[in-house]
Design an enzyme around this catalytic site. Structure first.
Site, PDB file in Angstrom:
ATOM      1  N   HIS A   1      39.258  59.897  37.813  1.00 19.84           N
ATOM      2  CA  HIS A   1      39.794  60.539  39.012  1.00 19.84           C
ATOM      3  C   HIS A   1      40.923  61.485  38.621  1.00 19.84           C
ATOM      4  O   HIS A   1      41.708  61.189  37.726  1.00 19.84           O
ATOM      5  CB  HIS A   1      40.396  59.499  39.977  1.00 19.84           C
ATOM      6  CG  HIS A   1      39.364  58.719  40.720  1.00 19.84           C
ATOM      7  ND1 HIS A   1      39.635  57.490  41.260  1.00 19.84           N
ATOM      8  CD2 HIS A   1      38.074  58.985  41.014  1.00 19.84           C
ATOM      9  CE1 HIS A   1      38.549  57.026  41.863  1.00 19.84           C
ATOM     10  NE2 HIS A   1      37.584  57.915  41.727  1.00 19.84           N
TER      11      HIS A   1
ATOM     12  N   GLU B   1      45.089  52.274  42.052  1.00 20.89           N
ATOM     13  CA  GLU B   1      44.893  52.527  40.629  1.00 20.89           C
ATOM     14  C   GLU B   1      46.098  53.271  40.095  1.00 20.89           C
ATOM     15  O   GLU B   1      46.983  53.665  40.861  1.00 20.89           O
ATOM     16  CB  GLU B   1      43.596  53.303  40.374  1.00 20.89           C
ATOM     17  CG  GLU B   1      43.536  54.652  41.070  1.00 20.89           C
ATOM     18  CD  GLU B   1      42.152  55.302  41.000  1.00 20.89           C
ATOM     19  OE1 GLU B   1      41.153  54.610  40.707  1.00 20.89           O
ATOM     20  OE2 GLU B   1      42.069  56.505  41.245  1.00 20.89           O
TER      21      GLU B   1
END
Lengths: 294, 390
Positions: A248, A209
């Protein structure tokens, strides 16, 4: 077989007697994981979930032969728990805890240097070797023993991709969550190395990511060793707004650094098949493995 | 957590970092009074917002009289400041920092941060200052000097002096820089910072090193053991909806589209956002339901979407996992829909743990659901509904 775990893996759980520790340890036992001990300071001498509980890691290792640790300890004490496991010489430490302070992880990384421990996490869903062992908190049911290894920064996308791979008629050798935090233990490159050495893994799926440069480091590793097995990657966050934390802690892009376009280019240059849509991972793995078989 | 410039300078002064000296003002009158008190021929008036790029955006003004300081403050206070880092919506300026204006003979740049790859502290420095250092360094136009600090121990004196020399500072100036580096290092470790950046660090005509600007970010994960710093949080700088969402175990980011997005998991959320964009859709938000969220938290999150008049369709992508089954999310959705009374078409993709149970709950709640078998189908349906109503 699998990477990181095998039939001889004996797990102790640090923080087992709390709610989350109890819940997930019981699920791990149900899955067939060999859990041999719990560690909770102040609760040594008792039994919990039918295994002995110790105050400290070292005596638990001495008494039970544990060679892996699962950490459910809350953020304020998680780093101390990791360091205790590292100092006790445990070969595999899996830390599920979210929101561990960054400075604490700097100290954990220093403790890892020169040790024999591989740390997975923190903020990781753990390790799942279908049919063999689960050291983590992921849901199960969609996985099948098979030949596809998965290394991932995202728990939810791992669940999704496991499901897709099974529906594509394949199975998984091992899934590893390296964790969503900026400073963590084992990285993607090291997992690729382990999967390349594992005779039962035929292809590896890398789930990345935005944020950081770990995917670029994996690409550098592949450039240096060569692509020993097919690697298929999916990278989330191509269209995320920059400089925002997207769930995150590790997902902030700063001035183009860590953006998905750069990661995609680096991985493609190393020979990786990069899938553009998250729904197409399973199908792409099947195509790549089919092409490799012909 | 970001600190304001005036807070960072105040804190770092305790660690030996010199700055020109000034005070905060919330009205033009106060700004004039501060400027008068400073008694300097040159005064800097600086907007206090949590965003870089203030200088280029008109958020820093140099003036030569207290009256001009008042006028500069009046032009900033209560207005929106749009910089390269704020996004088009900008930030309302609620405070200005009025500071003695000093002349710089030379600008340097200094930063302490954690190297993600090495997992160690590092000081980065360059013999130049400026707003676009990072881009220039990435393009190879500027070399950033490194001083590794491991877990944050005091650097060896000769290494610190060598680092200073690479920034062009020797003798007393080099020793002064080594002292500053050690102070910043200590502040970083003791205060659980995740970034300290002094840009520019000015070398004045009389040979002093002075922080003209200071940026400091504190690790959110460590605020539990930094109560004094936690008290400095400026919630006015954050989007109030995002702050409330955090209190409800949701990671929420406001965007400007018409499709409300709810996903369990950060990675899956990013992936779904990407698919929506690929399908030419415009997400109204990013929302990741944390694994710690209960159905009442999730109901709060869906409530944010029902309350947003721009939302024309809701896309729910749930892959039930070990920590959060599908039905918990549907329960939250049902609670929010009943509370709201507003009917918004909902496109859902449910998979994994308790997906079937979740489907039966949809029926029980009487919600208008379009269920799709995979993420891409769900994304394209949501886009069609938002655009054409079906």
């Amino acid at each position: 077989m699998a990477i990181l775990v095998d039939a001889d893996t004996r797990v102790l759980c640090q923080g087992m007697t709390g709610w989350a520790g109890t819940h997930h340890t019981a699920l791990m036992m149900d899955y067939g994981t060999c859990v041999v001990a719990g560690v909770t300071p102040g609760k040594g001498g008792r039994h919990h979930l039918n295994v002995p509980v110790f105050d400290r890691v070292a005596p638990a290792v001495a008494a039970t032969g544990a060679n892996a640790s699962m950490i459910f300890v809350p953020p304020a004490h998680a780093a101390a728990a990791m360091i205790e496991a590292i100092e006790a010489g445990i070969g595999l430490v899996v830390a599920v805890t979210e929101r561990v302070p960054v400075m604490d992880m700097v100290r954990v990384r220093a403790a890892l240097k020169g040790s024999r421990t591989r740390l997975v996490g923190p903020n990781s869903q753990g390790i799942l070797a279908p049919g063999l062992a689960k050291i983590g908190v992921m849901g199960t049911g969609a996985e099948r023993p098979g030949s596809v290894g998965i290394v991932s920064r995202s728990a939810s996308l791992t669940t999704e991709v496991v499901d897709q791979i099974t529906r594509a008629g394949l199975g998984q050798s091992t899934t590893v969550g390296v964790g969503g935090d900026p400073i963590h233990g084992i990285g993607m490159a090291e997992c690729l190395d382990l999967f390349f050495a594992d005779p039962d893994t035929e292809a590896v799926v890398l789930i990345g990511e935005l944020g950081g440069t770990e995917e670029q480091e994996a690409a550098e590793f592949l450039q240096s060793t060569g692509l020993k097995k097919p690697v298929i990657a999916y990278l989330a966050g191509r269209h995320a707004p920059p400089e925002r934390r997207m769930g995150h802690a590790g997902t902030i892009t700063l001035h183009g650094r860590g953006d998905v376009v750069a990661k995609t280019a680096a991985l493609r240059a190393a020979g990786v098949t990069v899938v553009s849509g998250a729904h197409r991972v399973g199908e792409t793995v099947r195509q790549v493995l089919g092409a490799a078989a012909r | 957590m970001n600190l304001h410039e005036f807070q960072a300078k105040d804190i770092l002064a305790r660690y030996g970092l010199m700055s020109p000296g000034g005070a905060v003002a919330i009205t033009p009158e106060e700004a004039e009074a501060v400027a008068r008190r400073l008694g300097s021929p040159m005064i800097a008036v600086k907007a206090q917002v949590h965003a870089g790029g203030r200088g280029k955006a008109g958020g820093v003004r140099l003036v030569t009289s207290p009256h001009a300081a008042r006028e500069a403050a009046a032009e900033m206070l209560g207005r929106k400041l749009v910089t390269a880092q704020t996004g088009p919506e900008g930030r309302i300026v609620r405070r200005v920092f009025v500071e003695t204006g000093l002349a710089s003979a030379r600008d340097l740049n200094l930063a302490v941060l954690v190297d993600r790859t090495l997992g160690e502290l590092v000081v980065l420095g360059s013999p130049e200052g400026g707003e676009d250092l990072e881009e220039r360094a990435l393009k190879g136009e500027l070399k950033l000097e490194r001083l590794p600090l491991g877990t944050g121990a005091t650097p060896r004196h000769d290494e610190a002096l060598a680092f200073a020399a690479r920034l062009g500072l020797t003798g007393a100036e080099g020793a002064a820089l080594a002292g500053i580096v050690d102070g910043l290092r200590r502040a970083f470790v003791e205060l659980d910072a995740s970034l300290i950046e002094i840009n520019p660090l000015a070398l004045t005509e009389d040979g002093r090193l002075v922080a003209f600007d200071a940026k400091m970010v504190i690790d959110d994960n460590a605020l539990f053991r930094q109560p004094e710093l936690a008290a400095l949080r400026d919630d006015e700088e954050a989007d109030p909806i995002e702050v409330q969402a955090q209190h409800h175990q949701l990671n929420y980011v406001r965007l400007d589209g018409d499709i409300g997005l709810v996903v369990n998991g950060a990675g899956l959320g990013l992936a779904t956002l990407d698919l929506l964009r690929e399908a030419q859709g415009r997400p109204a938000n990013f929302m990741d339901i944390r694994t710690t969220a209960k159905s009442q938290h999730i109901a709060y999150g869906f409530g944010l979407l029902f309350d947003n008049p721009a939302v024309k369709a809701i896309l729910v992508n749930i892959h039930g996992g070990g920590m959060q089954p599908c039905d918990t999310v549907v329960e939250g959705l049902g609670m929010a829909a009943r509370r709201s009374g507003r009917t918004i078409p909902i496109v859902a993709r449910l998979a994994g743990n308790n997906a079937d149970f979740a489907r039966s709950r949809f029926v029980n709640f009487g919600l208008p659901i379009v269920e799709c078998p995979d993420m891409w189908t769900a994304a394209t349906r949501a886009v069609a509904i938002a655009r054409h109503g079906r």
